[in-house]
Structure formats: C-alpha cells, structure tokens
Design an enzyme around this catalytic site. Structure first.
Site: not given
Ligand code: PCD
Length: 805
Positions: A236, A383-384, A759
């Site tokens: 990432q 996702r935070c 997120e």
């Molecule tokens: N957007 C729009 N408008 C606004 C904002 C935003 O349209 N106002 C879109 C954009 O451009 C991109 C999306 O929506 O396409 C997202 O963005 P953002 O909020 O800035 O974010 P990024 O930096 O791009 O990415 C990151 C995130 C995170 S952190 C996570 S866990 C998850 C989410 O992303 N992962 C994933 N989502 C998703 N989806 C998918 N399909 N797969 C994945 O793996 Mo961490 O811290 O890493 O735990």
C-alpha cells in the site's frame, strides 16, 4: 452545418468532477485480466514458504534442516542463524520497535515465522516445511492484556528486557510498550467531580483482521549483473518500502525498484513490512533467481497485521440537561508480540485522540498504555485512519450510555452537544482543528429519511407486545454520528519512519492532447484510475477518458506515501488538482501567444482559454497541447508537463449520520438488520457512484466486525479465528440493503474541497450496529454488551437479562 456543442455537452464530455463515470479498471478486473502479484511468473522463479510456530510462546532449542534439504526440489532453508551475519534477523517496525524476521531463540505468537524454505514449486516448499524439525520448549502464554503488567507476568521480549526506554518514552514493565497521553487530566477529573451526572464503561473493541480477498505476497528478483533488486508486492506504500528496503539492505535506493501491481483489497493489511518480503529478497540475493512468496488464508489471518484490540474505559461528565462537560478515557492497547502498529511516528495510538467525536466537549483527557502479549503483531488502521474507528466506537457508545442514564433520547443528546456549524474551524479539547462541518443538518436529514419518530413509536409498541407475550422479538434502533479525520497529513506533524506524509502527482500532456498522470498513491480497488482522471478533466479540460493514470511503480511514479487512512483524495487528490493548475497556467501563456493577446485578457472556459468578451477567439486545450510541442514560443520551454508535491495544511474531517434498525429474536440471538441508512458528507464529491460503492463496502465490513469478527486466543495462545470457517466474512446473503445519502460541506483548505470517504462507513457503521443491538435491550436495564454481536453472544445477553425461555 454542425452546431457547436453546448456548454453542458462540453462539460459532459469531460466526465469530470461530480460525474458518475464508470470505473475504467473494471473492464480488466471483470474479465480476469487483472495483474496481481501471483500472476507474475518469471523464468527460473523459485517459491518460498514458512515453517511456523505451533506454540504461542516457546523457546526454540534446536532446528534441524537436514530432512527438508534432502527433499528433491528444495533449494534452501533459511533460519535466524542465516540472517544474523547479514544483520537481517530483526527488522525495524513502523512503530519504532524491532520484529524478528525469523524467530530468534524464541517464538512469541502462534504461526510466527521460524524458517523459510525455498523450493522449485510452492507445493514442494509447503511439503518441505513439514520436514524441518524444530524442538520447542513451551512457555506460559500471555493472552490477557489486563494481566500483561502483573508482577508475575511472563517475560515476552527477552531481546529488549533491559531496555526500559522505549520508542515513546519510559516503559513501566517488561511487557509495557509505551504510555501516551493527550489533554488536561486534572481539568477533566475536576469536571467529573463537579458533574451532576457521570457515566463510566469499559468498552472493548475486539481484535479483528482486514482479511482482503487477495492475501499478502511478493516476488523478489535480484539481477546480479546490474545490481538491481526488483520487488513486486502487495504494497500500500511502495515508495516507503523502497526507502526502507534500501536502508536495511544497504542496496542504493536507485538500484531498488518496487512495484505494486493490481492489488486485491488492502484495508490496511498491506501497509506494513512482513518477514516474507525480507526472506524473499534475501533468498533472491543468495540464489540469484527470482523468489515468489504468497501467503495462504490462514497465514494471512494469523500472522499479518490485525486491527483494534483496544480496551477503552470511557467516562463522561454531564449536566442534568445533557450538556457534556468532560470526557476521560484510558485505553489498554494490546499490540501483540512486537509493536508493529502502523501509525505516524509521533502517534503511538494513532489519532485516537479524535475521541471527542462530533461533540463540543470543553475538557478532555486520553491516556493509552500499549502492552506486549503472545499474539500476532502489526496493529493496523483497518478501514480507519489510525485508530479513529476505535475512538468513534468509544464515544458513540458512551453517548448512548449517557442518554440512557439521563433518560433522554440518544438523538436529542447528540443534537444538544454537536459542534455548531458556526464553530468551524473548530479546535477540539484534544487539539485537532476540524476544518468544516454541519452536523445538525446531516442528522436532521437522516431522521427525516428514516422517519425516526415513527420508528421509536413502533419500538414502544413492540416492547409492549413483548411484555404481553405476543412476540419474542425486540426491536433496536442504533444511531451514530461520527467525525473522521483523514488525509495524513501535514508533514509538520505526520511522518512514517521520518518520511513526511505529503503526496504527489506528475502530469505529462501528449502533443495530440491526451495525457498521462502518475501519483504517489496506489489503488487497491478504490478506483483511482477513474476518479483522479476526473479531477484532472475538470482542471485541464481534457476528457477523463483521454487521461491514463498510473500508480505503484517507484521507477516512474513521483514519491508519495501511499494509500491508506483515506489519504489519497485529501493529499494526492490535492496534488493532482495543483499539478493540473500548473499545466493550466502554462497553457494560458501559450494561448495568449497564439491569440496574440495579453495573458490577463484570457479566461478559462471548461476546456479552453477564450478572450474575455470575445469567446469566438479561443484555443482549446487540445490546440494548446499541440502548439506546446510544435511552436517555438518566446520565453517558454517546449512541452506541457507539471509535477506537484502537496503538503496539506490540515487533515480533512468527513462526517456522517447513520441509523440502523435491528430485530432480535431473544430465544436464538438471531439479529436481523432490518434497515441501514447512511448519510455521508465527504465534501466535494468526485464520483458519486464510486462513493456509493465505497460506502457499501465499508458498511459491509462494519457489519462483519460488529456482528461477528473476532480473532481471539485461548489461554495457551492458540488463535481462534484463524480461518474462514471461524472468521466471519459476510456474503450477499447476510448483507442487508444499504440506503445511502449525502450532504456536501466542502473542505475549506483542499483545492477542490474534497475530503476522504473510503473509511467513513466503517468508522460510523460499527457504532450504529452496536448501538442498535444495545438499544434493543436498553429498556431491560442493559448498559453495554461487548462486540461482536454474534447470535451466541446476543442470546447470552438476552439470557442474562432473564428474557430467554
Ligand atoms: N472519492 C470521491 N470523492 C470524494 C472522496 C473520495 O469520489 N470526495 C473516491 C476517491 O477518488 C477514491 C475513493 O473514493 O476512488 C476512496 O477515496 P479516499 O477516501 O480518498 O480513500 P483512498 O486513500 O483512495 O483509499 C484508502 C481507503 C482505505 S484506508 C481503506 S482501508 C479501504 C477504502 O480505501 N480499502 C479499500 N476502500 C477500499 N476499496 C476497495 N475496493 N478496496 C480496498 O482495499 Mo486503510 O487505512 O488501508 O485500513
């Protein structure tokens, strides 16, 4: 005669900001033409696999590789002893700790990497791991974070036992990692003392795992002739991986190329550096041929980065009328065997101190103690944005608990304490500056959309019917109003291993008026190739479909810190707009020359520069692009290129109002999610369709976490949630219909006003589900029941309340 296109048609053709443009990457993905790490096949490539510890805590007395090495097709077996001369048996973690690449004399969690077998194919490698004989001596395992700092707690980290100064200050115990705090403790305690009403609760956010569909893996290829190491991997943050790889191997950075190809979901799991990457690189350097290592599902769930595992004790002080006067919070953070949590350097508990949430709380304090246990390392922001999910869960549960104590509607209590629209930019008691928000409007829109009054009335009837014995189901309504903090971040306060968290975009316009843009981020499914081209289309007037977007190859992309923490839109999205504006500035000079007017006499109009007051006299971006390569313009370099490295002045603070309704069968604990309404405000929306998809995905993950996911350990350190037989991954069958909505409050400091969104649904979803389950039993005296709310636990709760038959 052809009529020229109208303005609306010209805008439409660009498919720029605000257009629900179809995802360009899907043509590839839906036809099986993605290119993932495991699709990479190089001549002569060998395969690596790990011997892993069956114990949670044990001493390694001996390792015998003979039988494995004797197996036909096995090329090498690496152990810590082989890595020691290279000084690679430990690697630095993102949290300032070190982590064993291969276990050094001791194993500290079940499935820890002990030896790396290299063989001609992956099946031989897997079979050979069984032939490596490891003699273990089992030690008492520590799996309860609350016991980590007991006097008689087993010593886990012998490698640092005398080091009482950690990466974040003094350590109080051999299993203590850090104490970190923010805010005014004395002031907060006073507020609690003086309060008319207080509530306190220990809220656990259980250990879970991001569990992306594609597991982690890499291919390492050392070209001995020109000294170049290429690493393809599920990264990432490819640029950071290159820098770190250079620092720890001493291979010059220009001789390392890191490529993140297509990634099948990241969710934070692919931020950290894992032993598999180091072992593959070492094995390739030693053997001179490419090495592939790809985890299986069990390895992914049990040995790569977990999430959460926070025990949060919250205390709220309030007046009888519901005005909140203070928040005190202490977190016991279980970081597993090595502190490999992925957070910006200065924040050992991430942005947990956003825990005052959406409320105007005058004084607050939060303290966090991190401890070692015999569990897998690598806490990530699943996702935070760096622990904001935990923070949002804590405050949103606490608000409900306070509402109950005050006998007040949880919506009313929220509305009463919301930060007002006119208070933005708002500085929170714990030091964050919220950029913009309009919480009351969002909440009111949500209430109206679900007809909240009617729901509460229905619930009252349901409760009465339950008392009369006419139904065995209880209805719960869960409210959550979250504030996210995304877009790490200003270089002045956010770095990872010393690398400032800016991001970048480089644009090259081709002579015929199409373009390529490269970014420092990397999509894992978010659809960057679609959306970032849209930002550019609007900025430079070239249709999105004529703009190629590339990410993830450190040899070609500008340096950036990668994609996680919903930072791509706030940071790289801003860089994209800024680079676009540089292109436009040069284009304006070219247009002025071509039209023989002063630059100041021109104005931008959708896809062209035109002479003010005389729109007939204009040059389109396409014409300008060609001219930049074809004419010698006095005082200007040929070509049309720009690059922007963007250091955001602040984070962005998206928010949302979520309402969930559940029906719980008290005799079985089966909890049906009847409806879920999610209103998100992420500022300016780039692609509404993609945003809706992001919200659907994040809510589904929130459902998974709140209603079932749990990576727990038994008392001797066996991991319980280590396969998809036990770890809950909802399918379309369990997933309810999501109802999405939005308001738009632009970020005042982002060039296009956009905030992150990816997120948000996870941050707001989890408390909404949990509040709904808790609400169903609230009238029966329940204050708080811990997640996950699987059928068994919900049934236990009903039983404890004396409701079951
Ligand atoms: N957007 C729009 N408008 C606004 C904002 C935003 O349209 N106002 C879109 C954009 O451009 C991109 C999306 O929506 O396409 C997202 O963005 P953002 O909020 O800035 O974010 P990024 O930096 O791009 O990415 C990151 C995130 C995170 S952190 C996570 S866990 C998850 C989410 O992303 N992962 C994933 N989502 C998703 N989806 C998918 N399909 N797969 C994945 O793996 Mo961490 O811290 O890493 O735990």
């Amino acid at each position: 005669v052809q009529t020229p296109p109208t303005d609306a048609e010209r805008v439409e053709k660009l498919q720029g900001l605000g257009s629900s443009r179809k995802r360009v990457e899907d043509a590839r993905f839906t036809q099986g033409k993605g290119n993932y790490v495991d699709d990479i096949k190089l001549p002569g490539m060998l395969f690596g696999d790990f011997v892993r510890s069956p114990y949670g805590h044990a001493r390694i007395n001996s390792i015998n590789k003979d039988a494995a090495l004797a197996m036909p097709g096995v090329v090498a077996v690496l152990t810590a002893e082989d890595l020691k001369p290279l000084n690679l048996h430990y690697m630095p973690t993102l949290a300032g700790d070190v982590q064993a690449v291969l276990a050094d004399e001791k194993v500290l969690f079940q499935n820890q990497e002990v030896a790396f077998v290299v063989a001609e194919d992956r099946y031989i490698a897997a079979d050979a791991t069984e032939l490596v004989e490891v003699e273990y001596e089992e030690l008492p395992a520590l799996v309860d974070a609350f016991k980590a700092m007991d006097d008689d707690a087993p010593l886990l980290r012998e490698d640092i036992k005398d080091k009482m100064e950690g990466a974040h200050g003094p350590r109080k115990h051999h299993n203590h990692i850090f104490h970190w705090e923010e805010g005014d403790e004395a002031g907060t305690n006073k507020a609690l003392q003086d309060a008319e009403v207080t509530v306190e609760e220990m809220i656990t956010y259980q250990r879970v795992h991001p569990c992306p569909l594609e597991t982690c893996g890499c291919v390492a290829s050392m070209d001995k002739i020109n000294g170049k190491l290429t690493l393809w991997g599920t990264f990432q943050a490819p640029h950071a991986v290159r820098t770190v790889a250079s620092l720890i191997t001493n291979i010059p950075e220009h001789n390392i190329r890191v490529v993140s190809p297509d990634i099948g979901g990241g969710f934070g799991n692919k931020v950290g550096v894992y032993p598999g990457y180091i072992c593959s690189a070492v094995a390739s350097i030693v053997t001179g041929v490419p090495i592939k290592w790809v985890e299986d599902r069990i390895e992914n769930l049990t040995a790569t980065a977990f999430a959460r595992d926070y025990h949060m004790t919250g205390k709220l002080a309030a007046k009888k009328d519901g005005t909140i006067t203070g928040l005190h919070c202490h977190v016991l953070a279980d970081h597993g065997a090595f502190d490999a949590c992925a957070d910006p350097t200065k924040f050992p508990a991430g942005f947990f101190h956003i825990c005052t949430g959406s409320y105007d709380i005058p004084v607050a304090y939060c303290g966090v103690d991190g401890v070692y246990t015999n569990k897998a390392p690598g806490g990530v922001a699943y996702r935070c944005s760096f622990r904001v999910t935990e923070a949002a869960y804590m405050i949103e549960r606490m608000i409900d608990i306070l509402a109950r104590k005050l006998d007040m509607d949880p919506v009313e209590l929220r509305m009463k304490n919301f930060i007002n629209k006119d208070q933005f930019p708002y500085t929170s008691a714990l030091g964050w500056e919220y950029d913009s928000g309009d919480y009351h409007t969002a909440m009111e829109k949500a209430l109206e959309a679900v007809d909240y009054q009617a729901l509460r009335a229905e619930q009252a009837e349901n409760r009465a019917a339950f008392e009369r014995g006419e139904t065995r189901k209880l209805m719960g309504i869960g409210i959550a109003h979250f504030t996210e903090i995304v877009g790490a971040g200003p270089v002045k306060n956010c770095d990872i291993l010393g690398l400032g968290m800016f991001d970048s975009c480089e644009i090259r316009i081709h002579p015929t008026g199409s373009a390529i843009a490269r970014l420092g981020t990397i999509s894992q499914g978010q659809g960057h190739a679609t959306t970032f081209a849209q930002i550019l289309a609007t900025e430079i007037g070239i249709p999105a479909e004529d703009i190629t977007l590339e990410e993830g190859d450190t040899d070609t992309a500008p340096y950036g810190l990668g994609t996680y923490g919903s930072r791509s839109t706030p940071v790289a999205g801003a860089a994209t707009a800024m680079a676009g504006r540089k292109i436009r500035a040069k284009a304006q000079m070219i247009a002025a020359y071509l039209l023989e007017v002063h630059e100041g006499d021109l104005e931008w109009d959708i896809d062209r520069f035109q002479v003010k007051g005389n729109p007939e006299a204009h040059k389109t971006m396409k014409e300008i692009a060609f001219a930049s390569y074809n004419q010698a313009i006095p005082g200007l370099e040929p070509g049309l290129e720009a690059v922007s490295y963007y250091d955001p002045p602040n984070m962005t603070y998206p928010f949302g109002a979520y309402i969930c309704v559940v029906d719980i069968d008290v005799d079985t604990g089966v909890t049906d999610v009847r409806s879920f309404y999610a209103l998100d405000d992420c500022g300016t929306r780039i692609n509404p369709m993609i945003i809706e998809g992001q919200v659907h995905g994040g809510l589904t993950e929130a459902l998974a976490i709140a209603m079932g996911q749990d990576i727990s350990y038994d008392e001797i350190g066996n991991v319980q949630g280590g396969s998809l037989m036990d770890f809950y991954l909802p399918t379309a069958v369990e997933t309810p219909l999501w109802q999405t909505d939005h308001t738009t409050t632009p970020s005042p400091h982002h060039p296009i006003g956009a905030k992150g969104v990816g997120e948000s649904p996870n941050v707001g979803g989890v408390p909404a589900f949990s509040n709904a389950v808790n609400d169903a039993f609230a009238h029966k005296g329940l204050t708080h029941t811990q997640m996950p709310h699987d059928h068994w636990r919900v049934w236990k709760t009903a039983q404890k309340l004396g409701l079951t038959g």
